[in-house]
Design a protein around this motif. Structure first.
Motif, PDB file in Angstrom:
ATOM      1  N   UNK A  89      34.043 -14.708  25.832  1.00  0.00           N
ATOM      2  CA  UNK A  89      32.994 -14.227  24.947  1.00  0.00           C
ATOM      3  C   UNK A  89      33.435 -12.919  24.290  1.00  0.00           C
ATOM      4  N   UNK A 104      26.470 -10.869  22.048  1.00  0.00           N
ATOM      5  CA  UNK A 104      27.542 -11.766  22.444  1.00  0.00           C
ATOM      6  C   UNK A 104      27.795 -12.834  21.380  1.00  0.00           C
ATOM      7  N   UNK A 105      29.045 -13.199  21.235  1.00  0.00           N
ATOM      8  CA  UNK A 105      29.377 -14.382  20.464  1.00  0.00           C
ATOM      9  C   UNK A 105      29.035 -15.629  21.256  1.00  0.00           C
ATOM     10  N   UNK A 106      29.200 -16.806  20.680  1.00  0.00           N
ATOM     11  CA  UNK A 106      28.805 -18.053  21.336  1.00  0.00           C
ATOM     12  C   UNK A 106      29.732 -18.501  22.456  1.00  0.00           C
ATOM     13  N   UNK A 107      30.891 -17.888  22.569  1.00  0.00           N
ATOM     14  CA  UNK A 107      31.836 -18.267  23.616  1.00  0.00           C
ATOM     15  C   UNK A 107      32.832 -19.319  23.140  1.00  0.00           C
TER      16      UNK A 107
ATOM     17  N   UNK B  35      19.228 -12.633  31.127  1.00  0.00           N
ATOM     18  CA  UNK B  35      19.697 -13.534  30.087  1.00  0.00           C
ATOM     19  C   UNK B  35      19.505 -14.975  30.554  1.00  0.00           C
ATOM     20  N   UNK B  37      21.475 -18.775  29.704  1.00  0.00           N
ATOM     21  CA  UNK B  37      22.656 -19.370  29.080  1.00  0.00           C
ATOM     22  C   UNK B  37      22.463 -20.869  28.983  1.00  0.00           C
ATOM     23  N   UNK B  42      25.011 -19.975  23.762  1.00  0.00           N
ATOM     24  CA  UNK B  42      25.525 -18.703  24.233  1.00  0.00           C
ATOM     25  C   UNK B  42      24.537 -18.028  25.173  1.00  0.00           C
ATOM     26  N   UNK B  43      24.611 -16.704  25.229  1.00  0.00           N
ATOM     27  CA  UNK B  43      23.717 -15.902  26.059  1.00  0.00           C
ATOM     28  C   UNK B  43      22.572 -15.364  25.206  1.00  0.00           C
TER      29      UNK B  43
END
Lengths: 114, 114
Positions: A89, A104-107, B35, B37, B42-43
């Motif tokens: 991430x 955060x980015x989407x991973x 959070x 997920x 994403x988070x």
């Protein structure tokens, strides 16, 4: 608002291959940038960070350089191992809050095959 | 030094049941976060507590409540669980103060609502 974009996965590489995961960001101020890693069945953990332009973060053979001119923070590793299989991430931290707000980015899922 | 701990690790609920997810940190951090997920999402931040005695809504607060019990503990409550709340829940903490500090994550709670 602030945002993080990273390359779509999944990414599959052979052991010892070179890894690049692209990350670009949008921010109004001067954020810190992070890469977090999530191994299967675990929570996220910080992999590396950079707090200002041209800083290079590094850890466990991974590197990323804070490029303000291209608003990028690409993750690289010269030779991946099977144990690097995880979700990565990209993230940024906004200064203008009373807490450590992280976007955060989407991973990106990485699988390394022997 | 256990870091961030969460209980339970797994939980299955029926629609309409209630439960509380527990989180504790032993790093003397000021700020704590919840959070969720989900695949492809994403988070997403549910609630956060910038400091002891304060809580605020994040991106997806509907259907949840939180309590910052003391500096160490931050719980998340589902009053009437719905299948849409099936997810992996992560608690995190950080020093706070908006100084670009990293967040430390717990191992997660995997919740299924039937």
């Amino acid at each position: 608002g602030d945002s993080v974009t990273q390359m779509e996965g999944p990414v599959t590489l052979s052991e010892e291959a070179f890894l690049t995961i692209n990350c670009t960001y949008t921010a109004t101020g001067y954020p810190s940038l992070f890469w977090y890693v999530q191994y299967p069945g675990e929570g996220l953990q910080l992999l590396l960070k950079a707090t200002k332009a041209d800083d290079k973060g590094s850890n466990k053979g991974f590197e990323a350089t804070y490029r303000k001119e291209t608003t990028s923070f690409h993750l690289e590793k010269g030779s991946v191992q099977v144990s690097d299989s995880a979700v990565y991430f990209c993230a940024l931290s906004d200064r203008a809050t009373s807490y450590d707000k992280v976007i955060f980015g989407p991973g990106t899922s990485l699988s390394v095959i022997p | 030094n256990a870091g961030v701990t969460q209980t339970p690790k797994f939980q299955v609920l029926k629609t309409g049941q209630s439960m509380t997810l527990q989180c504790a940190q032993d790093m003397n951090h000021n700020s704590m976060y919840w959070y969720r997920q989900d695949p492809g999402m994403g988070l997403r931040l549910i609630y956060y507590s910038a400091s002891e005695g304060t809580t605020d809504k994040g991106e997806v607060p509907n259907g949840y409540n939180v309590s910052r019990l003391n500096k160490r503990e931050f719980s998340l409550r589902l009053e009437s669980a719905a299948p849409s709340q099936t997810s992996v829940y992560f608690c995190a903490s950080s020093s706070g103060g908006g100084s670009h500090n990293e967040q430390f994550f717990g191992p997660g709670t995997r919740l299924t609502v039937l």
